[in-house]
Motif scaffolding. Structure first.
Motif, PDB file in Angstrom:
ATOM      1  N   THR A   1      47.755  38.190  43.892  1.00  0.00           N
ATOM      2  CA  THR A   1      48.001  39.611  44.145  1.00  0.00           C
ATOM      3  C   THR A   1      48.229  40.341  42.825  1.00  0.00           C
ATOM      4  OG1 THR A   1      50.378  39.262  44.399  1.00  0.00           O
ATOM      5  CG2 THR A   1      49.034  39.188  46.409  1.00  0.00           C
ATOM      6  N   PHE A   2      48.015  41.642  42.873  1.00  0.00           N
ATOM      7  CA  PHE A   2      48.308  42.499  41.732  1.00  0.00           C
ATOM      8  C   PHE A   2      49.767  42.930  41.778  1.00  0.00           C
ATOM      9  CE2 PHE A   2      43.742  42.945  42.532  1.00  0.00           C
ATOM     10  CZ  PHE A   2      43.238  42.667  41.269  1.00  0.00           C
ATOM     11  N   SER A   3      50.245  43.539  40.704  1.00  0.00           N
ATOM     12  CA  SER A   3      51.653  43.913  40.650  1.00  0.00           C
ATOM     13  C   SER A   3      52.037  44.954  41.694  1.00  0.00           C
ATOM     14  CB  SER A   3      52.021  44.422  39.246  1.00  0.00           C
ATOM     15  OG  SER A   3      51.201  45.498  38.864  1.00  0.00           O
ATOM     16  N   ASP A   4      51.056  45.685  42.216  1.00  0.00           N
ATOM     17  CA  ASP A   4      51.356  46.639  43.289  1.00  0.00           C
ATOM     18  C   ASP A   4      51.273  46.008  44.673  1.00  0.00           C
ATOM     19  OD1 ASP A   4      48.644  46.345  43.786  1.00  0.00           O
ATOM     20  OD2 ASP A   4      48.100  48.416  43.331  1.00  0.00           O
ATOM     21  N   GLY A   5      51.012  44.700  44.750  1.00  0.00           N
ATOM     22  CA  GLY A   5      50.947  43.987  46.015  1.00  0.00           C
ATOM     23  C   GLY A   5      49.563  43.862  46.604  1.00  0.00           C
ATOM     24  N   THR A   6      48.583  44.563  46.029  1.00  0.00           N
ATOM     25  CA  THR A   6      47.211  44.493  46.530  1.00  0.00           C
ATOM     26  C   THR A   6      46.635  43.099  46.308  1.00  0.00           C
ATOM     27  OG1 THR A   6      46.877  46.830  46.029  1.00  0.00           O
ATOM     28  CG2 THR A   6      44.900  45.495  46.336  1.00  0.00           C
ATOM     29  N   LYS A   7      45.851  42.641  47.265  1.00  0.00           N
ATOM     30  CA  LYS A   7      45.255  41.311  47.185  1.00  0.00           C
ATOM     31  C   LYS A   7      44.029  41.310  46.271  1.00  0.00           C
ATOM     32  CE  LYS A   7      43.075  37.835  50.201  1.00  0.00           C
ATOM     33  NZ  LYS A   7      42.651  37.546  51.603  1.00  0.00           N
ATOM     34  N   PHE A   8      43.934  40.261  45.443  1.00  0.00           N
ATOM     35  CA  PHE A   8      42.738  40.060  44.629  1.00  0.00           C
ATOM     36  C   PHE A   8      41.684  39.332  45.445  1.00  0.00           C
ATOM     37  CE2 PHE A   8      40.333  36.922  42.081  1.00  0.00           C
ATOM     38  CZ  PHE A   8      39.527  37.807  41.377  1.00  0.00           C
ATOM     39  N   ASP A   9      40.467  39.871  45.439  1.00  0.00           N
ATOM     40  CA  ASP A   9      39.360  39.229  46.137  1.00  0.00           C
ATOM     41  C   ASP A   9      38.051  39.646  45.474  1.00  0.00           C
ATOM     42  OD1 ASP A   9      39.002  41.867  46.966  1.00  0.00           O
ATOM     43  OD2 ASP A   9      39.561  41.479  49.062  1.00  0.00           O
ATOM     44  N   ALA A  10      36.959  39.276  46.100  1.00  0.00           N
ATOM     45  CA  ALA A  10      35.647  39.561  45.519  1.00  0.00           C
ATOM     46  C   ALA A  10      35.403  41.060  45.376  1.00  0.00           C
ATOM     47  CB  ALA A  10      34.552  38.919  46.369  1.00  0.00           C
ATOM     48  N   ALA A  11      35.881  41.830  46.342  1.00  0.00           N
ATOM     49  CA  ALA A  11      35.689  43.279  46.273  1.00  0.00           C
ATOM     50  C   ALA A  11      36.420  43.864  45.063  1.00  0.00           C
ATOM     51  CB  ALA A  11      36.171  43.944  47.559  1.00  0.00           C
ATOM     52  N   ALA A  12      37.604  43.319  44.784  1.00  0.00           N
ATOM     53  CA  ALA A  12      38.366  43.792  43.626  1.00  0.00           C
ATOM     54  C   ALA A  12      37.656  43.430  42.329  1.00  0.00           C
ATOM     55  CB  ALA A  12      39.768  43.203  43.653  1.00  0.00           C
ATOM     56  N   ALA A  13      37.125  42.217  42.259  1.00  0.00           N
ATOM     57  CA  ALA A  13      36.397  41.791  41.062  1.00  0.00           C
ATOM     58  C   ALA A  13      35.177  42.673  40.829  1.00  0.00           C
ATOM     59  CB  ALA A  13      35.979  40.337  41.201  1.00  0.00           C
ATOM     60  N   LYS A  14      34.446  42.936  41.894  1.00  0.00           N
ATOM     61  CA  LYS A  14      33.258  43.791  41.779  1.00  0.00           C
ATOM     62  C   LYS A  14      33.650  45.200  41.341  1.00  0.00           C
ATOM     63  CE  LYS A  14      29.840  46.193  44.706  1.00  0.00           C
ATOM     64  NZ  LYS A  14      28.826  46.349  43.657  1.00  0.00           N
ATOM     65  N   ALA A  15      34.714  45.742  41.912  1.00  0.00           N
ATOM     66  CA  ALA A  15      35.147  47.097  41.567  1.00  0.00           C
ATOM     67  C   ALA A  15      35.466  47.210  40.076  1.00  0.00           C
ATOM     68  CB  ALA A  15      36.361  47.493  42.402  1.00  0.00           C
ATOM     69  N   ASN A  16      36.103  46.175  39.517  1.00  0.00           N
ATOM     70  CA  ASN A  16      36.428  46.199  38.101  1.00  0.00           C
ATOM     71  C   ASN A  16      35.193  46.126  37.223  1.00  0.00           C
ATOM     72  OD1 ASN A  16      39.533  45.842  37.156  1.00  0.00           O
ATOM     73  ND2 ASN A  16      39.270  45.076  39.258  1.00  0.00           N
ATOM     74  N   LEU A  17      34.263  45.236  37.550  1.00  0.00           N
ATOM     75  CA  LEU A  17      33.050  45.107  36.752  1.00  0.00           C
ATOM     76  C   LEU A  17      32.202  46.373  36.817  1.00  0.00           C
ATOM     77  CD1 LEU A  17      32.174  41.431  37.713  1.00  0.00           C
ATOM     78  CD2 LEU A  17      32.867  42.232  35.433  1.00  0.00           C
ATOM     79  N   ASP A  18      32.086  46.939  38.015  1.00  0.00           N
ATOM     80  CA  ASP A  18      31.306  48.167  38.172  1.00  0.00           C
ATOM     81  C   ASP A  18      31.934  49.314  37.369  1.00  0.00           C
ATOM     82  OD1 ASP A  18      29.493  46.940  39.852  1.00  0.00           O
ATOM     83  OD2 ASP A  18      30.401  47.696  41.705  1.00  0.00           O
ATOM     84  N   HIS A  19      33.261  49.424  37.460  1.00  0.00           N
ATOM     85  CA  HIS A  19      33.941  50.520  36.751  1.00  0.00           C
ATOM     86  C   HIS A  19      33.848  50.349  35.246  1.00  0.00           C
ATOM     87  CE1 HIS A  19      36.752  53.710  35.906  1.00  0.00           C
ATOM     88  NE2 HIS A  19      37.515  52.877  35.212  1.00  0.00           N
ATOM     89  N   PHE A  20      33.986  49.117  34.776  1.00  0.00           N
ATOM     90  CA  PHE A  20      33.910  48.870  33.336  1.00  0.00           C
ATOM     91  C   PHE A  20      32.557  49.322  32.801  1.00  0.00           C
ATOM     92  CE2 PHE A  20      33.394  46.527  29.413  1.00  0.00           C
ATOM     93  CZ  PHE A  20      34.669  46.443  28.885  1.00  0.00           C
ATOM     94  N   LYS A  21      31.504  48.997  33.533  1.00  0.00           N
ATOM     95  CA  LYS A  21      30.163  49.380  33.086  1.00  0.00           C
ATOM     96  C   LYS A  21      29.989  50.898  33.122  1.00  0.00           C
ATOM     97  CE  LYS A  21      25.229  48.491  33.845  1.00  0.00           C
ATOM     98  NZ  LYS A  21      24.980  48.069  32.447  1.00  0.00           N
TER      99      LYS A  21
END
Length: 509
Positions: A108-128
């Motif tokens: 989980t993230f520090s705000d309690g949100t669960k880490f999953d594939a959707a979270a990983a994709k969101a980060n990679l997409d945003h970084f680009k």
């Protein structure tokens, strides 16, 4: 091709950046040890944090700030191997254009949100999309797909020999989807990392405090209850802070290193970077003179590298005329004799280029480069070139260079594996090629390296020869990084990094 625990990826890569360089409590009252195991770690940093937004992260000295609060998809071990972190295993398809990653569950993230594939994709997409400081790391990403809740696949537009390495750096940092792109993430990190940011105890531009996160998935990485990173721009202040015990470890220089050694500090030396002047404006957009190869070659002949190394760095390093180091695979020994000190030849070349009276070149400077820039200014004036320095905030240095605000700049860059180095300073997407210098010959040479597989290092020698002959840079020396720690902590140096990753510190046994 699959990678999992304790496995190496395509190659071992590098990290480092500028050797630039405020005080509180460390783990001891002095540097000499003690019986109790350290429960806190205080580091002196040569660079300040721009923001906590992962898109502002930059390879090198500021990575420990991010590593405290964020996990990366892959973690780089001290010996350079790529180990699991949020990704437990990864594999490429046959032509190395699709990378599939199996992700860790129960995080989980520090705000309690669960880490999953959707979270990983969101980060990679945003970084680009964000095109931040190290945007070049995402340049090869074509698309990211969620395969299932714990699996993603990343499709690349072309093979990228450095891609898994980038997933250990800025590109691999993973923030909570709720925080991505919000103003709040700039001042308050929201990651799944081993520590959480203590804003009340921190002071922007001075010290950044992190406390151990409860319930973190890998307690072995939480070796301290609290980590403080102090931004110490002044070298003397940084040295005094280390010797007095106000910080436990810091990067010094050859002169202050002797003081540290006399006080019982432990030295960790390695040749990570090359230092010199990057001649960005090779098309003459800001400074027309730099468009002429003879001018750039003349500047290379203008420096007495051996004397500068001896007087400024006490010979802690090796003179060089090339930007690829001996461990890179692209090193060509003969190139180190390309530009011997020859002011007469420098003046002749300037005259041939149409600048018999020299020209004026403005570069940025920060505290950590003021002294060496004064030496460079004198040496260039001897051949008729007037070097003007403009002081700017340390935190703006990389961004201003990458933004094309200056025709040239003094800097240090790591001597990484060829593909990493090419994409940091040579390719058209490189952070340190802000004017996108390129020509058909260089394009072909770079493409050959990209598709060269195990021969990529050998093929990169041609790139090295091209940029040396055409004087894209003014390399001066491969400097010894002088990293020191006290005896209350154990430090594992990281291969080809000026400062260790945050995971590489532990209380002394």
């Amino acid at each position: 091709m699959k990678f999992g625990p304790k496995s190496s990826a395509l190659a071992i890569f590098a990290a480092a950046a500028i050797a630039l360089t405020a005080c509180g409590g460390g783990t001891s009252a002095g540097g000499g040890g003690g019986s109790a195991a350290a429960t806190t770690l205080t580091l002196g940093s040569v660079s300040d944090l721009k923001t906590f937004d992962p898109t502002d992260a930059h390879i090198g000295h500021t990575m420990p700030f991010y590593q405290a609060a964020y996990d990366t998809l892959i973690r780089r071990a001290p010996d350079g191997k790529l180990d699991p972190m949020l990704a437990t295993e990864w594999s490429y398809n046959k032509d190395h254009t699709v990378l599939t990653l199996k992700l860790r569950t129960g995080v989980t993230f520090s705000d309690g949100t669960k880490f999953d594939a959707a979270a990983a994709k969101a980060n990679l997409d945003h970084f680009k999309e964000a095109q931040g400081t190290d945007a070049y790391q995402a340049a090869s990403i074509k698309s990211v797909a969620v395969v299932d809740p714990s699996t993603i696949s990343i499709t690349l537009g072309a093979p990228d020999p450095a891609f898994t390495y980038y997933l250990t750096q800025a590109l691999g940092l993973v923030a909570s989807p709720k925080a991505i792109g919000t103003p709040g993430i700039k001042t308050d990190p929201d990651g799944s990392g081993p520590y959480v940011y203590d804003a009340k105890s921190s002071v922007k531009g001075s010290q950044y405090v992190f406390t151990k996160r409860s319930g973190y998935w890998d307690k072995d990485l939480q070796k301290f209850d609290k980590i403080t990173i102090k931004y110490l721009v002044d070298l003397t202040a940084r040295t005094n802070a280390l010797v007095s015990g106000q910080v436990d470890a810091a990067l010094l220089d050859p002169k202050t290193g002797k003081q540290a050694e006399g006080a019982g500090m432990v030295a960790h030396k390695s040749q990570v970077d090359w230092q010199g002047i990057l001649l960005y404006d090779r098309t003459g957009k800001i400074n027309p003179a730099l468009a002429n190869v003879k001018v750039r070659q003349a500047m290379n002949y203008a420096f007495d590298r051996k004397t500068i190394l001896a007087q400024q760095y006490l010979n802690e390093g090796t003179v060089t005329n090339q930007v690829f180091g001996p461990e890179s695979g692209a090193y060509v020994p003969a190139l180190d004799n390309s530009y011997p000190y020859d002011p007469a030849k420098a003046k002749a070349l300037l005259a041939e280029a149409g600048y018999p009276n020299g020209f004026t070149l403005k570069i940025p400077t920060v505290a950590g480069f003021d002294a060496i820039n004064a030496v460079f200014k004198q040496q260039l004036s001897d051949v008729g070139i007037k070097l003007q320095t403009e002081s700017i905030p340390d935190a703006n240095y990389v961004a201003d260079m990458a933004g094309g605000k200056y025709a040239a700049a003094t800097f240090q860059l790591y001597q990484g594996e060829p593909w990493v180095a090419i994409n940091q300073m040579i390719s058209t997407t490189a952070l340190y090629n802000p004017f996108k210098s390129q020509d058909p010959e260089m394009t072909a040479l770079i493409k050959a390296v990209q598709n060269g597989g195990e021969q990529s290092g050998e093929l990169a020698k041609k790139v090295n020869e091209y940029v040396t002959k055409n004087a894209w840079f003014i390399p001066m020396f491969r400097l010894n990084q002088m990293y020191y720690s006290n005896k209350k902590i154990d430090v594992q140096p990281e291969l080809q990094q000026a400062v260790p990753s945050i995971y590489n510190y532990a209380p002394a046994k």
